[in-house]
Design an enzyme around this catalytic site. Structure first.
Site, mmCIF file in Angstrom:
data_model
loop_
_atom_site.group_PDB
_atom_site.id
_atom_site.type_symbol
_atom_site.label_atom_id
_atom_site.label_comp_id
_atom_site.label_asym_id
_atom_site.label_seq_id
_atom_site.Cartn_x
_atom_site.Cartn_y
_atom_site.Cartn_z
ATOM 1 N N ALA A 1 -7.022 16.625 -4.511
ATOM 2 C CA ALA A 1 -5.823 15.799 -4.368
ATOM 3 C C ALA A 1 -4.862 16.006 -5.538
ATOM 4 C CB ALA A 1 -6.206 14.327 -4.253
ATOM 5 N N LYS A 2 -5.393 16.051 -6.755
ATOM 6 C CA LYS A 2 -4.518 16.201 -7.917
ATOM 7 C C LYS A 2 -3.886 17.590 -7.976
ATOM 8 C CE LYS A 2 -4.763 12.087 -9.657
ATOM 9 N NZ LYS A 2 -3.578 11.200 -9.613
ATOM 10 N N TYR B 1 -11.034 14.301 -5.593
ATOM 11 C CA TYR B 1 -10.040 13.972 -6.618
ATOM 12 C C TYR B 1 -9.365 15.230 -7.153
ATOM 13 C CZ TYR B 1 -8.134 11.671 -10.810
ATOM 14 O OH TYR B 1 -7.307 11.178 -11.800
ATOM 15 N N ILE C 1 -8.287 8.775 -20.278
ATOM 16 C CA ILE C 1 -7.493 7.685 -20.844
ATOM 17 C C ILE C 1 -8.309 6.398 -20.828
ATOM 18 C CG2 ILE C 1 -5.369 6.350 -20.636
ATOM 19 C CD1 ILE C 1 -4.898 9.299 -21.304
ATOM 20 N N SER D 1 -3.370 14.901 -12.903
ATOM 21 C CA SER D 1 -4.545 14.758 -13.756
ATOM 22 C C SER D 1 -4.897 16.129 -14.294
ATOM 23 C CB SER D 1 -5.730 14.205 -12.953
ATOM 24 O OG SER D 1 -6.953 14.405 -13.640
ATOM 25 N N ASN E 1 2.289 6.538 -9.325
ATOM 26 C CA ASN E 1 1.136 6.441 -10.219
ATOM 27 C C ASN E 1 -0.121 5.895 -9.544
ATOM 28 O OD1 ASN E 1 -0.152 6.089 -13.044
ATOM 29 N ND2 ASN E 1 -0.222 4.024 -12.174
ATOM 30 N N ASN F 1 0.850 -1.189 0.000
ATOM 31 C CA ASN F 1 0.000 0.000 0.000
ATOM 32 C C ASN F 1 0.891 1.247 0.000
ATOM 33 O OD1 ASN F 1 -1.802 2.139 0.742
ATOM 34 N ND2 ASN F 1 -3.172 0.625 1.656
#
Length: 270
Positions: A159-160, A156, A189, A143, A90, A63
């Site tokens: 965080a990015k 998200y 993607i 991202s 990643n 993890n």
């Protein structure tokens, strides 16, 4: 562009973009350890790649939010291939929900994997590089959402944005040790996850293509090629950057995944 003699750890490397990055690094001559929460998938990926890259690929389950798991991965890579000088942060995942319904648990999990993971991995690499007296490269998977706000992805997007800002600070601090730190910011993607979520097909896929100048959904290989370049000596004067890999989607802006999902559901229910 050769990576012969380099040793890489790729987190979340068992599938999708991560797997494509592993392939690209191997093709350019690096030895790679696949680090993934899904140990079975990581082992299967390594076994498949060993057929073409004998002796240069291994796997380790763990993890990215666990320091001890990451240390074990670095130790394993070093024991088998030598000191790690490439780290690809990643690993990631997300849920989707409007802000007023987003659970604290999902917020915490996404923030932890996407921001704590790169922090821990980069810190471990930096200390080892300083010890061995070698240069190194880190590439974080950010991202397009690091600057494109999208309904349903508050955790998200936050965080990015953090990943890209962390990339800048890490590059600033670690350059003195010969460590370059960059990030890639993929658009939509085509992976098993995005396809199963319906993001590349139907109304969501249509909305994306309408906003993407190059007129297609990205492939994992599109991102992997940029990563391989960033860790090579050809990119030796690049650090602290977040490179968009999105077919130009950034120019016109992302559609709202949440609102589009609701619209799709309404059409299917009509």
């Amino acid at each position: 562009m050769s990576l012969a003699g380099n040793v890489a750890v790729v987190t979340g490397g068992a599938a999708g973009i991560g797997y494509a990055i592993v392939e690209a690094l191997l093709e350019h001559g690096a030895s790679v350890l696949i680090f993934d929460l899904n140990g079975v998938a990581a082992a299967e990926a390594a076994a498949s790649l060993l057929k073409q890259h004998e002796g240069r690929v291994a796997s380790c389950a763990g993890n990215v939010t666990s320091t001890s798991d990451l240390v074990a991965a670095f130790d394993s890579a070093e024991d088998q291939f030598g000191p790690v000088d490439i780290l690809i942060n990643n690993a990631g995942f997300s849920t989707i929900a409007p802000l007023m319904e987003l659970t604290e648990e999902d917020w915490t999990r996404v923030m932890s994997v996407l921001t704590t993971g790169p922090f821990l991995g980069t810190k471990i690499l930096a200390n080892r590089v300083a010890k061995h007296g070698i240069s190194a490269n880190v590439v974080n998977t950010s991202s397009l959402n690091y600057k494109a706000a999208t309904n349903g992805l508050a955790h998200y997007c936050t965080a990015k944005a953090g990943v890209s800002q962390f990339t800048k600070v890490a590059a600033s601090e670690l350059g003195q040790y010969g460590i370059r730190v960059n990030a890639v910011a993929p658009g939509l993607i085509r992976t098993n996850l995005t396809e199963s979520a319906g993001l590349t097909t139907g109304l969501s896929g249509q909305r994306f293509l309408e906003r993407t100048p190059l007129g297609r959904v990205g492939e994992p290989r599109d991102v992997a090629k940029v990563v391989a370049f960033l860790v090579s000596s050809d990119a030796g004067w690049i650090t602290g950057q977040t490179i968009s890999v999105d077919g130009g989607n950034e120019i016109r802006g992302l559609h709202s995944y949440w609102d589009t999902a609701l619209e799709q559901a309404a059409l299917e229910g009509a």
